[in-house]
Scaffold this active site. Structure first.
Site: not given
Ligand code: CTP
Length: 416
Positions: A214-215
């Site tokens: 994920n970011r």
């Protein structure tokens, strides 16, 4: 060498002397500090000079004794004197200097030095009983204790003018012990607390070279760890991969997957006072990651079977064990409703709700905005700010949520 002597050897002590009759005892204290192996820089207030002379302290410490902020201005003495100190002790401390220390007033050399101090500060008050017990003095004492200043005394005994009562300067040995203890102990409002912080985004392997991620950059969790350390807490930082240097002093536990994070959190849980879960944890992982590199094969669509990971925070909330639990809620819509639902479902004390779809907040950037929701129904909005500042707000709230266990002051917290 006794215990105090051991801690003081080779350390530099700033000795502030203020204008009370007990100022003469500060000369003996200067000598005792020197005998314990410390170097001593005395600073006298103009009122102290009415009771004792600088020559006495110069002779005892082997250093010039400044009294005035306007001498050697080019050397910025108040800043230099504060920077070189490993510990500062004000003995005797009058009601007046306590008021100045509490309010940050800097109208002479000693109070200006005090306003620059970053080292531990020990204060040994001496005054008449009425002044010590006055609500204004007690309020100043409470402010200073709250700020981590250590008090030693005052004792009961003979006072100036033949009076007897509370307000006598603590004995030299007590002051020496307090100075030594201040040098040995961590300081700050979270001293003695241990906090587990999770940070970064977990990675769930698809095969030997690919993962589901994920970011999350880890910036929020690392900012929290730095702020907790600055407040004196011990920090276990359970970190998924990030590009960040961990804050000095944190015990870092590097993990990759949600399951590794879960194991690392449980391994450091016993004895922790709080857990702050700033990590973005994968909610699903591939059921059967491939050991080697999965070949591209034909142009046909590929499907990946996923299974849910364990919700670490919900698991901690189900068996809280007296710990304060702070979660984050990363949302892209209807954030407060989702945040409140997570607060309840995961048994949290506080949830920091933030949108992760704005260019200036959430993943990757240095700024954030958030709504803090607590289990008591409280709501606090934090407008766009740095992640460091948001970390400070979260730590302020954490301090309020921790059960009271103050750092053993030797003065009453309540005015008598
Ligand atoms: N969390 C966790 N373990 C998981 C998933 C999330 O401990 N397996 C924690 C996160 O660290 C965060 C909080 O739960 O503190 C909320 O995470 P978030 O991703 O916002 O929400 P989820 O609970 O995963 O729910 P959803 O993805 O549906 O929003």
């Amino acid at each position: 060498m006794d215990e105090a002597g051991g801690a003081l050897a080779g350390r530099h002590v700033l000795l502030g002397v203020t204008g009370g009759i007990a100022a003469y005892k500060a000369a003996a204290l200067a000598r005792a500090l020197r005998r314990a192996g410390a170097s001593v820089q005395a600073v006298l207030t103009p009122s102290a000079e009415r009771f004792v002379g600088t020559a006495t302290f110069e002779g005892l410490t082997g250093r010039p004794v400044p009294t005035d902020v306007f001498t050697d201005v080019h050397e910025v003495p108040h800043v230099a004197l504060a920077r070189e100190a490993d510990v500062a002790v004000v003995a005797p401390a009058t009601a007046n200097v306590l008021a100045k220390l509490a309010s940050g007033l800097a109208d002479d050399l000693l109070s200006s030095v005090a306003a620059c101090l970053t080292c531990p500060l020990v204060v040994a008050p001496a005054m008449h009983t009425e002044m010590w017990r006055h609500p204004a003095t007690q309020a100043n004492v409470a402010t200073l204790v709250d700020r981590g200043v250590r008090f030693v005394g005052p004792d009961e005994g003979e006072l100036a003018g033949g009076d007897v009562g509370e307000g006598r300067l603590a004995e030299e040995a007590e002051i020496l012990a307090a100075v030594a203890a201040a040098l040995a102990a961590p300081t700050g409002r979270l001293a003695g607390r241990r906090v587990v912080v999770t940070a970064g985004g977990t990675r769930e392997p698809v095969d030997a070279v690919r993962y589901l991620g994920n970011r999350s950059s880890g910036k929020m969790g690392y900012a929290l760890a730095a702020e907790l350390l600055a407040r004196g807490a011990e920090v276990d930082l359970v970190s998924a991969p990030t590009a960040l240097a961990p804050p000095p002093g944190a015990r870092v536990h590097a993990v990759e997957t949600a399951e590794e994070m879960r194991a690392a959190v449980h391994a450091v849980l016993t004895g922790a006072d709080a857990v702050i879960k700033a990590a973005a944890v994968a909610d699903w992982r591939p059921v059967s990651p491939v050991a080697g590199k999965r070949k591209k094969g034909e142009d046909a669509p590929v499907s990946l079977e996923l299974e849910p990971t364990v919700d670490i925070l919900a698991e901690l909330g189900a068996a809280k064990g007296g710990r304060v639990l702070v979660g984050f809620a990363a949302e892209t819509d209807d954030e407060e409703a989702h945040g409140r639902a997570k607060l309840a479902a995961k048994g949290l004390d506080l949830v920091v709700v933030n949108r992760v779809d704005a260019p200036d907040a959430g993943f990757g950037v240095d700024t954030n905005r958030a709504v803090l929701l607590d289990a008591g129904g409280g709501r606090e909005e934090v407008a766009l700010t740095s992640k460091a500042r948001l970390a400070a707000v979260v730590c302020d709230r954490l301090e309020g949520l921790l059960p009271a266990d103050p750092p053993t002051p030797t003065v009453p917290q309540e005015p008598r």
